[in-house]
Scaffold this active site. Structure first.
Site, PDB file in Angstrom:
ATOM      1  N   CYS A 133       0.827  -1.202   0.000  1.00  0.00           N
ATOM      2  CA  CYS A 133       0.000   0.000   0.000  1.00  0.00           C
ATOM      3  C   CYS A 133       0.860   1.249   0.000  1.00  0.00           C
ATOM      4  CB  CYS A 133      -0.932   0.001   1.212  1.00  0.00           C
ATOM      5  SG  CYS A 133      -2.008   1.445   1.321  1.00  0.00           S
ATOM      6  N   CYS A 136      -0.478   4.079   2.221  1.00  0.00           N
ATOM      7  CA  CYS A 136      -0.242   3.849   3.649  1.00  0.00           C
ATOM      8  C   CYS A 136       1.208   4.112   4.035  1.00  0.00           C
ATOM      9  CB  CYS A 136      -0.593   2.405   4.021  1.00  0.00           C
ATOM     10  SG  CYS A 136      -2.217   1.843   3.500  1.00  0.00           S
ATOM     11  N   ASP A 137       2.142   3.664   3.218  1.00  0.00           N
ATOM     12  CA  ASP A 137       3.538   3.588   3.642  1.00  0.00           C
ATOM     13  C   ASP A 137       4.519   4.445   2.864  1.00  0.00           C
ATOM     14  OD1 ASP A 137       2.731   1.685   5.514  1.00  0.00           O
ATOM     15  OD2 ASP A 137       3.038   0.030   4.129  1.00  0.00           O
TER      16      ASP A 137
END
Length: 327
Positions: A133, A136-137
């Site tokens: 992701c 997300c990261d």
């Protein structure tokens, strides 16, 4: 018999449980025996979930959601659902232990699973350089060298997004052309930070505590080489967890459970779905949580339409259900 059974223990499932429990519906939540908490259990620091300005570890967030759901009266069972029967007013859910539970309403929050490369160190280094992701990261890879595996629209979108943070983004693809749409290809080709590695596959992920390189195999020559990098994003698709509902609920062309408009209502009365199992596009913890709210409210409203004698058979029925609308 229960009023509501929730299948799944990610942000959607626990949020649905919180709302249902606050409405005094005494929900039963079936969490997996081995994957309780969903994908966030494999995530390190989460910085984009509202209310945590300093970030929070993925497992910590899920434990807090579970504690909040249990505080209001949710019963959580760590077991796996092996089959469901969604016909009739009373739905049945059978667990791996052999236990059979009945409910007037069922919420599916089973999520989706990222497709993996199937490599030995893939799970070990998850959250330590390996990610599925970018949203997300990506922030954690400022001024780093990273790679994206894949050749579809999702891979191109991830690669372009990651160039906001990384100094260099390699795209590793098994073929000599992309599956992505032309507009997504054009954007990637025009991005100076992106370099393509064609006709290659990742056969090894290297690093002790953090990713330091990947081993590539040229699919034309068979030769192997090592590519130094600090992050590997795998974008080869994901599969909604819908195996329980085949033949009982409609699916979309993307393979997710079909719901009516912006609701959580499936084609079967009393059956609702929320989170990634209905969302082929965003797949974020916060959107899943919001979707869980919708499912709980839809289910609560559905219960108010059922005959009083049927409701009285359900554990926790209060007799006069009122739709909860407070936050």
């Amino acid at each position: 018999m229960r009023q509501i059974i929730i299948i799944g223990s990610g942000p959607a499932g626990y949020t649905a449980a919180i709302y249902a429990a606050r409405a005094n519906l005494k929900p039963l939540l079936i969490a997996s025996s081995v994957e309780a908490g969903g994908e966030l259990m494999n995530t390190t620091e989460v910085e984009n979930f509202p209310g945590f300005p300093d970030g929070i570890m993925g497992p910590d967030l899920m434990f807090k959601m579970q504690a909040q759901a249990e505080k209001f009266g949710t019963e959580v069972v760590l077991d796996d659902v092996v089959s469901v029967d969604l016909s009739g007013d009373v739905k049945t859910v059978t667990l791996g232990s052999g236990a059979v539970h009945e409910a007037l309403a069922v919420i599916f929050a089973t999520g989706s699973a990222y497709r993996k490369l199937g490599l030995e160190d893939e799970d070990r280094l998850s959250g330590h350089g390996v990610s599925w992701c970018a949203t997300c990261d990506g922030f954690f890879f400022r001024e780093r060298t990273i790679a994206v595996v894949g050749g579809g629209d999702s891979a191109m979108e991830e690669a372009n997004f990651l160039t906001r943070f990384a100094d260099k983004v390699y795209v590793i693809h098994r073929r000599d052309s992309l599956r992505a749409s032309k507009i997504m290809q054009d954007r990637a080709f025009a991005n100076e930070k992106i370099e393509f590695i064609w006709n290659s596959e990742v056969v090894g992920i290297n690093g002790d505590e953090q990713v330091r390189s990947v081993t590539l195999r040229d699919l034309q020559t068979g030769e192997q080489s090592e590519l130094e990098l600090q992050g590997l994003f795998i974008a080869i698709g994901n599969d909604p967890r819908v195996h329980l509902v085949h033949g009982q609920l409609d699916l979309t062309p993307e393979g997710t459970i079909a719901v009516a408009g912006r609701t959580s209502k499936t084609k079967v009365a009393g059956v609702f779905a929320a989170g990634d199992v209905i969302d082929p596009s965003y797949r974020q913890a916060v959107t899943a949580a919001a979707s869980g709210t919708v499912a709980a409210l839809d289910a609560e409203h559905y219960l108010t339409t059922l005959p009083a004698d049927l409701l009285e058979r359900a554990e926790g029925a209060s007799g006069d259900l009122e739709l909860t609308t407070t936050a």
